[in-house]
Design an enzyme around this catalytic site. Structure first.
Site, PDB file in Angstrom:
ATOM      1  N   HIS A 129       0.618  -0.608   0.167  1.00  0.00           N
ATOM      2  CA  HIS A 129      -0.033  -0.175  -0.141  1.00  0.00           C
ATOM      3  C   HIS A 129       0.845   1.222   0.486  1.00  0.00           C
ATOM      4  O   HIS A 129       1.865   1.251   0.633  1.00  0.00           O
ATOM      5  CB  HIS A 129      -0.580   0.542   1.404  1.00  0.00           C
ATOM      6  CG  HIS A 129      -1.940   0.858   0.244  1.00  0.00           C
ATOM      7  ND1 HIS A 129      -1.861   2.248   1.212  1.00  0.00           N
ATOM      8  CD2 HIS A 129      -3.087   0.735   1.028  1.00  0.00           C
ATOM      9  CE1 HIS A 129      -2.901   2.687   1.670  1.00  0.00           C
ATOM     10  NE2 HIS A 129      -4.218   1.893   1.068  1.00  0.00           N
ATOM     11  N   ASP A 148      -8.109  -5.841   0.253  1.00  0.00           N
ATOM     12  CA  ASP A 148      -8.143  -7.075  -0.666  1.00  0.00           C
ATOM     13  C   ASP A 148      -7.613  -8.180  -0.411  1.00  0.00           C
ATOM     14  O   ASP A 148      -8.684  -8.634  -1.083  1.00  0.00           O
ATOM     15  CB  ASP A 148      -7.778  -6.564  -2.192  1.00  0.00           C
ATOM     16  CG  ASP A 148      -8.576  -5.121  -2.462  1.00  0.00           C
ATOM     17  OD1 ASP A 148      -9.387  -5.078  -1.915  1.00  0.00           O
ATOM     18  OD2 ASP A 148      -7.725  -4.983  -3.103  1.00  0.00           O
TER      19      ASP A 148
HETATM   20  N1  ACO Z   1       4.339  -7.984  -4.146  1.00  0.00           N
HETATM   21  C1  ACO Z   1       5.455  -7.701  -4.086  1.00  0.00           C
HETATM   22  N2  ACO Z   1       5.982  -6.562  -4.350  1.00  0.00           N
HETATM   23  C2  ACO Z   1       5.622  -5.688  -3.840  1.00  0.00           C
HETATM   24  C3  ACO Z   1       4.403  -5.502  -3.723  1.00  0.00           C
HETATM   25  C4  ACO Z   1       3.414  -6.804  -3.542  1.00  0.00           C
HETATM   26  N3  ACO Z   1       2.534  -6.729  -3.652  1.00  0.00           N
HETATM   27  N4  ACO Z   1       3.699  -4.554  -3.793  1.00  0.00           N
HETATM   28  C5  ACO Z   1       5.288  -3.676  -3.491  1.00  0.00           C
HETATM   29  N5  ACO Z   1       6.335  -4.230  -3.662  1.00  0.00           N
HETATM   30  C6  ACO Z   1       7.209  -3.995  -3.915  1.00  0.00           C
HETATM   31  C7  ACO Z   1       7.338  -3.166  -5.886  1.00  0.00           C
HETATM   32  O1  ACO Z   1       8.506  -4.356  -6.237  1.00  0.00           O
HETATM   33  C8  ACO Z   1       8.946  -2.040  -5.257  1.00  0.00           C
HETATM   34  O2  ACO Z   1       9.730  -2.872  -4.660  1.00  0.00           O
HETATM   35  P1  ACO Z   1      11.471  -2.126  -5.542  1.00  0.00           P
HETATM   36  O3  ACO Z   1      11.337  -1.733  -4.735  1.00  0.00           O
HETATM   37  O4  ACO Z   1      12.529  -3.446  -5.057  1.00  0.00           O
HETATM   38  O5  ACO Z   1      11.336  -1.711  -6.688  1.00  0.00           O
HETATM   39  C9  ACO Z   1       8.303  -1.455  -4.111  1.00  0.00           C
HETATM   40  O6  ACO Z   1       7.588  -2.077  -3.331  1.00  0.00           O
HETATM   41  C10 ACO Z   1       7.580   0.125  -4.002  1.00  0.00           C
HETATM   42  O7  ACO Z   1       6.321  -0.595  -5.008  1.00  0.00           O
HETATM   43  P2  ACO Z   1       5.322   0.308  -5.734  1.00  0.00           P
HETATM   44  O8  ACO Z   1       5.233   0.099  -6.910  1.00  0.00           O
HETATM   45  O9  ACO Z   1       7.210   1.367  -5.783  1.00  0.00           O
HETATM   46  O10 ACO Z   1       4.844   0.611  -4.685  1.00  0.00           O
HETATM   47  P3  ACO Z   1       3.486   2.257  -4.918  1.00  0.00           P
HETATM   48  O11 ACO Z   1       2.745   2.771  -3.833  1.00  0.00           O
HETATM   49  O12 ACO Z   1       3.355   2.758  -6.402  1.00  0.00           O
HETATM   50  O13 ACO Z   1       2.585   0.971  -4.963  1.00  0.00           O
HETATM   51  C11 ACO Z   1       0.190  -0.647  -4.821  1.00  0.00           C
HETATM   52  C12 ACO Z   1       1.311  -0.025  -3.776  1.00  0.00           C
HETATM   53  C13 ACO Z   1       0.040  -0.151  -5.981  1.00  0.00           C
HETATM   54  C14 ACO Z   1      -0.699  -1.015  -3.919  1.00  0.00           C
HETATM   55  C15 ACO Z   1       1.571  -2.320  -4.918  1.00  0.00           C
HETATM   56  O14 ACO Z   1       1.928  -2.377  -3.000  1.00  0.00           O
HETATM   57  C16 ACO Z   1       0.777  -3.128  -5.293  1.00  0.00           C
HETATM   58  O15 ACO Z   1       1.301  -3.675  -6.405  1.00  0.00           O
HETATM   59  N6  ACO Z   1       0.357  -3.802  -4.734  1.00  0.00           N
HETATM   60  C17 ACO Z   1      -1.023  -5.524  -4.839  1.00  0.00           C
HETATM   61  C18 ACO Z   1      -2.194  -4.359  -5.550  1.00  0.00           C
HETATM   62  C19 ACO Z   1      -2.638  -4.565  -4.492  1.00  0.00           C
HETATM   63  O16 ACO Z   1      -2.828  -5.225  -4.089  1.00  0.00           O
HETATM   64  N7  ACO Z   1      -3.629  -3.534  -4.731  1.00  0.00           N
HETATM   65  C20 ACO Z   1      -4.473  -3.422  -3.457  1.00  0.00           C
HETATM   66  C21 ACO Z   1      -4.721  -1.769  -2.374  1.00  0.00           C
HETATM   67  S1  ACO Z   1      -5.178  -1.201  -2.074  1.00  0.00           S
HETATM   68  C22 ACO Z   1      -6.085  -1.298  -2.711  1.00  0.00           C
HETATM   69  O17 ACO Z   1      -6.060   0.288  -3.459  1.00  0.00           O
HETATM   70  C23 ACO Z   1      -7.874  -1.172  -1.792  1.00  0.00           C
END
Ligand code: ACO
Length: 391
Positions: free
Chosen positions: A267, A321
């Site tokens: 998140h 989720d």
């Molecule tokens: N699984 C694996 N790695 C992850 C995950 C995940 N679910 N989420 C973040 N990371 C890692 C990324 O690979 C990245 O790693 P790095 O720095 O080594 O490259 C780091 O964490 C940061 O990730 P970002 O994408 O820059 O973080 P951001 O804040 O933009 O993303 C998000 C947030 C989109 C929710 C992300 O965590 C994600 O894709 N989660 C999976 C989808 C999900 O569950 N979405 C629902 C969110 S809650 C809602 O909206 C209701």
């Protein structure tokens, strides 16, 4: 023409991370501690004691209703639940295999075309917020039944919002526990500060477009798997994993292959467990006990353990989720309605934020950091290179 060097924008933040885009008195989050409040009331207390209707009032009016105000809002919801008669033929004409979030987006847009009221004042928009919130469940339930070759079920005048939604989906009255489960799910999803879909609603509203258009923007944004669409993806993922013993290998392989994100984790704001995930987890634990879905619940629990060991230090924990789908599945709801349920709840938040934002509206118009070619002269078509792919 002389080339001008364009300066890089030092304020650039990918995904607007860390940028405060608006002031709001509705919802606050402590991402380090995993706390969420609507108007200062913790999500745990609201989930335990409140109702979705009461939370709607809280968000729209910024205070709890009195008993008679709550009664009046519930009555208004009941009065507004039936769809305008022009909607039914549109639902019937939609492809049976259309994605429900796309259906909701289309039907919300249609509501705008049917609203002939030119008044854009606060009271008229509050009334629109009530109507959309009352009608979204009716639309989704009608589409769901029609696509299965069943007749739509008319709203039940003596059921509350959550119970009536379940009734319109299945055609039979839910138990008290089932209705409460849905009510809690709607409360947990009703608002969430400056999330992506609320932001896009506000961007649309900031042009002084209409409330329906703002909500349609929100629906379109919520649909994506990085936002509301993740709840459906979680269930696909845990189905594919199949058993808790296979979680470690699945996570390891996902990270090794950089395949994709583990859905239901991570998140932008929470750097610990999302408090909504904690509430959902306990409800999920209860509803799956002794059923086949216990296996899926155990996969989620194992995913939490493995993810904490693997990426807990990066602040990646369970989000809302992860467990919601198991709760909906226990209520007999198919996965492609999970994200529409999110929208059915979040419409309260989108409209509350828009109403609030319009009080001190300012057009959203950020900058882009330009990284393209420097200014250059127009080339007549006959003088252009023949194949740009070889450039
Ligand atoms: N699984 C694996 N790695 C992850 C995950 C995940 N679910 N989420 C973040 N990371 C890692 C990324 O690979 C990245 O790693 P790095 O720095 O080594 O490259 C780091 O964490 C940061 O990730 P970002 O994408 O820059 O973080 P951001 O804040 O933009 O993303 C998000 C947030 C989109 C929710 C992300 O965590 C994600 O894709 N989660 C999976 C989808 C999900 O569950 N979405 C629902 C969110 S809650 C809602 O909206 C209701």
């Amino acid at each position: 023409m002389g080339a001008t060097k364009l300066a890089a924008n030092p304020g650039f933040s990918a995904g607007l991370e860390g940028v405060t885009a608006a002031r709001s008195g509705l919802c606050s989050i402590d991402g380090q501690q995993g706390r969420l409040y609507y108007l200062g009331y913790s999500i745990e207390e609201l989930a335990q004691y409140s109702s979705f209707e009461e939370v709607c009032f809280l968000l729209w009016r910024r205070r709890f209703p009195t008993a008679s105000e709550l009664k009046a809002l519930k009555k208004r919801f009941v009065e507004c639940r039936a769809l305008p008669e022009e909607i039914a033929p549109h639902i019937e004409r939609l492809p049976k295999d259309a994605a429900p979030m796309g259906v909701l987006r289309t039907l919300a847009s249609l509501l705008c075309n049917l609203d002939k009221n030119q008044d854009n004042g606060v009271a008229a928009n509050e009334e629109r917020a009530v109507r959309m919130t009352a009608q979204f469940p009716t639309m989704m339930a009608a589409f769901h039944r029609l696509r299965r070759g069943q007749k739509a079920v008319a709203p039940h005048p003596s059921l509350d919002h959550a119970a009536n939604f379940l009734y319109m989906l299945s055609g039979s009255q839910p138990t008290k526990d089932e209705a409460r489960l849905m009510d809690v799910a709607l409360i947990l999803h009703a608002d969430h500060e400056m999330n992506a879909s609320t932001f896009s609603s506000l961007v649309t509203a900031s042009t002084l477009s209409d409330l329906y258009s703002a909500v349609v923007s929100g629906i379109g944004t919520l649909k994506g798997p990085l936002h509301g669409g993740a709840n459906e993806e979680v269930l696909k993922m845990i189905d594919a994993i199949g058993d808790a013993s296979k979680v470690e290998a699945y996570v390891r392989e996902s990270f090794r292959a950089k395949k994709y994100r583990i859905m239901g984790f991570g998140h932008r704001i929470y750097k610990t467990v999302d408090p909504r995930a904690r509430v959902f987890k306990e409800y999920a634990r209860n509803v799956v006990a002794g059923t086949d879905s216990e296996r899926l619940f155990n996969i989620n629990v194992r995913l939490e353990e493995v993810m904490q060991a693997q990426v807990g230090s990066k602040g990646i924990y369970a989000n809302v989720d992860l467990y919601s789908g198991l709760v909906y599945q226990a209520l007999g709801i198919p996965p492609d309605l999970f994200t529409p349920i999110f929208a059915i709840a979040r419409v309260a938040g989108w409209t509350a934020h828009v109403l609030e934002y319009w009080q001190e509206n300012r057009l959203f118009r950020p900058n882009a950091e330009y990284v393209g070619p420097e200014p250059r002269s127009y080339e007549p078509v006959e003088k252009r290179r023949q194949d740009y792919s070889k450039a």
